[in-house]
Scaffold this motif. Structure first.
Motif, PDB file in Angstrom:
ATOM      1  N   THR A  49       5.980  17.668   3.715  1.00  0.00           N
ATOM      2  CA  THR A  49       6.483  16.327   4.022  1.00  0.00           C
ATOM      3  C   THR A  49       7.470  16.397   5.186  1.00  0.00           C
ATOM      4  N   SER A 107      -1.562   6.739  -4.731  1.00  0.00           N
ATOM      5  CA  SER A 107      -0.532   7.371  -3.892  1.00  0.00           C
ATOM      6  C   SER A 107       0.152   8.482  -4.681  1.00  0.00           C
ATOM      7  N   TYR A 167       5.080   4.136  -2.422  1.00  0.00           N
ATOM      8  CA  TYR A 167       4.607   4.308  -1.052  1.00  0.00           C
ATOM      9  C   TYR A 167       3.116   4.007  -0.947  1.00  0.00           C
ATOM     10  N   TRP A 210      -0.289   4.799   1.625  1.00  0.00           N
ATOM     11  CA  TRP A 210      -0.717   5.910   2.470  1.00  0.00           C
ATOM     12  C   TRP A 210      -1.826   5.454   3.408  1.00  0.00           C
ATOM     13  N   TRP A 217      -1.503  12.395   6.021  1.00  0.00           N
ATOM     14  CA  TRP A 217      -1.312  10.991   5.707  1.00  0.00           C
ATOM     15  C   TRP A 217       0.049  10.510   6.193  1.00  0.00           C
ATOM     16  N   PHE A 228       2.908   7.843   5.128  1.00  0.00           N
ATOM     17  CA  PHE A 228       3.342   7.098   3.950  1.00  0.00           C
ATOM     18  C   PHE A 228       4.368   6.050   4.355  1.00  0.00           C
ATOM     19  N   TRP A 267       5.554  11.479   6.865  1.00  0.00           N
ATOM     20  CA  TRP A 267       4.209  12.025   6.994  1.00  0.00           C
ATOM     21  C   TRP A 267       4.034  13.169   6.009  1.00  0.00           C
TER      22      TRP A 267
END
Length: 111
Positions: A35, A56, A61, A63, A77, A79, A96
């Motif tokens: 992340t 998700s 969140y 995505w 992805w 978010f 991300w």
């Protein structure tokens, strides 16, 4: 190869156990995901589809699939926080999640 982000942008999303986690999608595929709070050049990324909250990995969140704009290779992805009143240091408005299988870490040389 394009530079997507820096190691300094790694962070732990609120509720997660660290900056890297193994997440299983609806098809049973496991994604080791890192992340990142920021990317360096978002214009190098391509987003596919509309933001989706279903399935998700991060509650609260949505995505969107993220790929390389040049070769269209799946990177991970993006978010987006659905309820912006929940935003704080460990739950940013966006971040991300990049698949460890899609990116490499390169040590930068000291100058």
């Amino acid at each position: 190869n394009i530079k997507i982000s820096a190691v300094s942008n790694l962070f732990t999303v609120g509720g997660a156990e660290g900056t890297t986690g193994n997440y299983v999608n609806v098809h049973g595929v496991i994604h080791q995901t890192v992340t990142l709070r920021h990317v360096l050049a978002e214009q190098n990324l391509l987003y596919t589809g509309r933001p989706e909250t279903k399935d998700s990995w991060f509650p609260g969140y949505s995505w969107t699939i993220t790929s390389c704009r040049y070769c269209h290779y799946h990177l991970g992805w993006k978010f987006l926080l659905v309820d912006r009143t929940m935003s704080n240091d460990d739950r940013p408005e966006q971040f991300w999640g990049l698949s460890g299988a899609s990116v490499v870490t390169i040590a930068s040389a000291a100058t």
